[in-house]
Design a protein around this motif. Structure first.
Motif, short mmCIF file in Angstrom:
data_model
loop_
_atom_site.label_atom_id
_atom_site.label_comp_id
_atom_site.label_asym_id
_atom_site.label_seq_id
_atom_site.Cartn_x
_atom_site.Cartn_y
_atom_site.Cartn_z
N CYS A 235 -36.99 -0.10 13.37
CA CYS A 235 -36.86 -0.77 12.10
C CYS A 235 -35.69 -0.18 11.32
CB CYS A 235 -38.18 -0.53 11.40
SG CYS A 235 -39.49 -1.39 12.18
N GLY A 236 -35.42 -0.77 10.15
CA GLY A 236 -34.39 -0.35 9.24
C GLY A 236 -32.82 -0.49 10.28
N ALA A 237 -32.75 -1.45 11.07
CA ALA A 237 -31.67 -1.85 11.98
C ALA A 237 -31.25 -3.20 11.88
CB ALA A 237 -32.14 -1.54 13.57
N ARG A 238 -30.35 -3.44 10.90
CA ARG A 238 -30.03 -4.63 10.52
C ARG A 238 -28.69 -5.17 11.42
NH1 ARG A 238 -29.51 -8.42 6.39
NH2 ARG A 238 -27.49 -9.04 5.84
N VAL A 239 -28.88 -6.29 11.94
CA VAL A 239 -27.89 -6.75 13.06
C VAL A 239 -26.55 -7.41 12.09
CG1 VAL A 239 -27.36 -8.18 14.73
CG2 VAL A 239 -29.44 -6.82 14.93
#
Ligand code: FAD
Length: 495
Positions: A235-239
């Motif tokens: 989570c907190g992983a924006r592509v």
């Protein structure tokens, strides 16, 4: 820089289901979710010690042997989720002026109970129910062999929902009753195919359930399975980029610059968001790009979440759809303006009093557009006043049917399409993504296999929204990667 078999972009239901299936089948999977928690529309939040489901409140087709049951069983999550069967005599109740029409569970019961209220229409109701059942059975069979839409379904994809309802049922009030819950599929008179109406309603006739202990159990269970199978949900992983080399997907880049290389990329985002992420502008033909970005999204929903005073209001094991005035059948919306849903979460103490109640009503983006340049928590006083006004109107509608409702409320929280836009990147806060359109049905069907090698799509905008629709779509995506015969054999135990 890591190396995975599959990167899945988006950790909503579709992304987690694809992750659970592919990791179960031996792939090294990483699911990347931009928010601080996974689940997308399926997540819950906590207020005053109560877990509140943000969106999903009930699911269908969960009786033994039904579609969702089989797929959840294969995923091994049935034992991790506690379900509560809704009132079989009326899981959905349609209020029209002073009358209430319960929709009973099970095809026969549905037909019988509705026929008691509309005795002269008995034959019409039977014909209507049979069509729903046929479309449902066709879908179930097709999902086991290709997961596309059945021949029966395709026929009804080019027929307007309301036109077909009127043709089959004739009686105006009866038409209002069977379309009274159309907010659950973003019903729109000008666009919605009868297929969408039929498949959604049929699924609830085949066993409607609430989650006892919150909807989030499903996403937690899926996350657990992915971890058990050696996969990761980050989570907190924006592509920010889907990397392509020579028209072949090769990984993703995250906000902050981290690159993850993978053989396959599955994007479960809204297709127009996926197109924006592809780094090579030439990889997607502009005709396709224009087609996708011009498709209309469903309206959003205004959600009012209420925590009730202890012991003040009874728990109702069914949904109520309330319309307080004669509907304008020419309205674009099915249901018309000023209709609301009243739905409840199963009380955490197993008691008979309501704890968390949600009221929802359709909301077009135009209603909140003037605040579109603002961010969560900083939209200004006039936005708060707007939310307060809409909330008061909805509470007044609920109070008109359930005296004492208003005084039973302890605290209230609300979400508009802007909330869903800003938390989940849902375009214009649309509740169900790209709308199917009976006027040009094929243009709104998007295939999971993209034109870029090793890039696959999933999510509610492809085939159908909702827990069942998204699950079927996740299956379609995984069929493309694993092979239809192989995976359907494992799920439906043909081998
Ligand atoms: C108010 C409401 C009530 C509903 N009630 C029901 C119900 O009772 N029953 C039912 O069956 N269905 C219901 N639905 C529909 C159902 O919730 C959705 O169809 C389903 O959850 C959609 O799942 P999804 O995975 O396709 O999309 P999403 O849940 O939108 O998942 C997409 C995910 O991708 C993430 N993301 C976006 N961009 C990026 C990026 N660049 N990088 C990484 N991550 C990204 C988002 O944060 C999100 O988590 C409801 C919907 C709404 C709005």
């Amino acid at each position: 820089m890591g190396k995975d078999d599959v990167i899945i972009v988006g950790g909503g239901l579709a992304g987690l289901e694809c992750g659970a299936i592919l990791s179960k089948e031996g792939f090294k999977v990483t699911v990347l979710e931009q928010s601080h928690k996974s689940g997308g529309f399926f997540q819950s939040f906590t207020r005053n010690g109560y877990s509140i489901d943000s969106s999903v409140h009930y699911v269908g087709s969960l009786d033994k042997g039904e579609l969702l049951y089989d797929i959840f069983k294969y995923l091994g999550i049935l034992e991790n989720i506690r379900l509560s069967r809704m009132n079989p005599l009326g899981f959905d109740n349609i209020h029209i002026n002073d009358e209430v029409f319960p929709l009973a569970m099970g095809h026969e019961q549905f037909c019988e109970s509705l026929s008691e209220r509309f005795p002269r229409e008995k034959n019409d109701i039977k014909a209507y129910t049979d069509i729903l059942k046929n479309i449902g059975t066709g879908t179930k069979n097709t999902v086991q062999s290709s997961a596309g839409i059945s021949g029966e379904g395709m026929n009804y994809l080019s027929v307007g929902a309301y036109d077909e309802i009127e043709r089959l049922l004739k009686n105006n009030k009866l038409c209002k009753v069977v379309s009274g819950n159309s907010i659950i599929y973003g019903g729109d008179r000008q666009m919605t195919p009868f297929y969408v109406h039929a498949i959604t309603n049929n699924s609830y006739l085949e066993g409607s359930y609430r989650f006892s202990g919150g909807a989030e159990q499903v996403t937690k269970a899926l996350e657990g399975k992915i971890a058990e199978n050696g996969g990761v949900v980050r989570c907190g992983a924006r592509v920010t980029k889907i990397i392509t080399i020579d028209n072949k997907a090769g990984g993703v880049e995250l906000e902050g610059g981290e690159v993850i290389v993978s053989k396959y990329v599955v994007s479960s985002l809204h297709p127009s968001l996926t197109l924006n992420l592809i780094d090579d502008n030439n990889a997607i033909r502009s005709v396709f790009r224009n087609r996708i970005t011009s498709l209309k999204n469903s309206y959003g929903l205004f959600c009012l979440y209420l925590i009730m005073k202890e012991g003040a209001f009874p728990y109702l094991n069914e949904n109520h759809f309330i319309f307080n005035e004669g509907r304008n059948t020419k309205s674009n919306k099915l249901p018309p303006d000023n209709g609301i849903i009243v739905t409840m979460q199963v009380p955490s103490d197993g008691g008979n009093s309501a704890e968390v109640v949600s009221l929802m009503r359709p909301m077009y983006f135009s209603e909140v557009e003037r605040w579109s340049n603002t961010k969560v928590g900083n939209r200004g006083e006039d936005y708060l006043e707007f939310k307060e006004r809409v909330s008061d109107e909805m509470i007044a509608i609920a109070e008109s049917r359930f005296p004492g409702f208003k005084s039973s409320i302890a605290s209230k929280y609300s979400a508009t399409p802007l909330t869903f836009r800003d938390y989940l990147s849902a375009p214009e806060g649309s509740a169900y993504g790209i709308m199917k359109n009976y006027n040009s049905p094929l243009s709104t069907l998007i295939q999971p296999k993209s034109k870029i090698e090793n890039l696959f799509l999933s999510g509610q905008s492809l085939n159908l929204h909702g827990v069942m629709g998204v699950t079927i779509t996740a299956l379609m995506t995984c069929y493309e990667i694993l092979g239809t015969d192989y995976l359907s054999g494992k799920i439906f135990e043909k081998r």
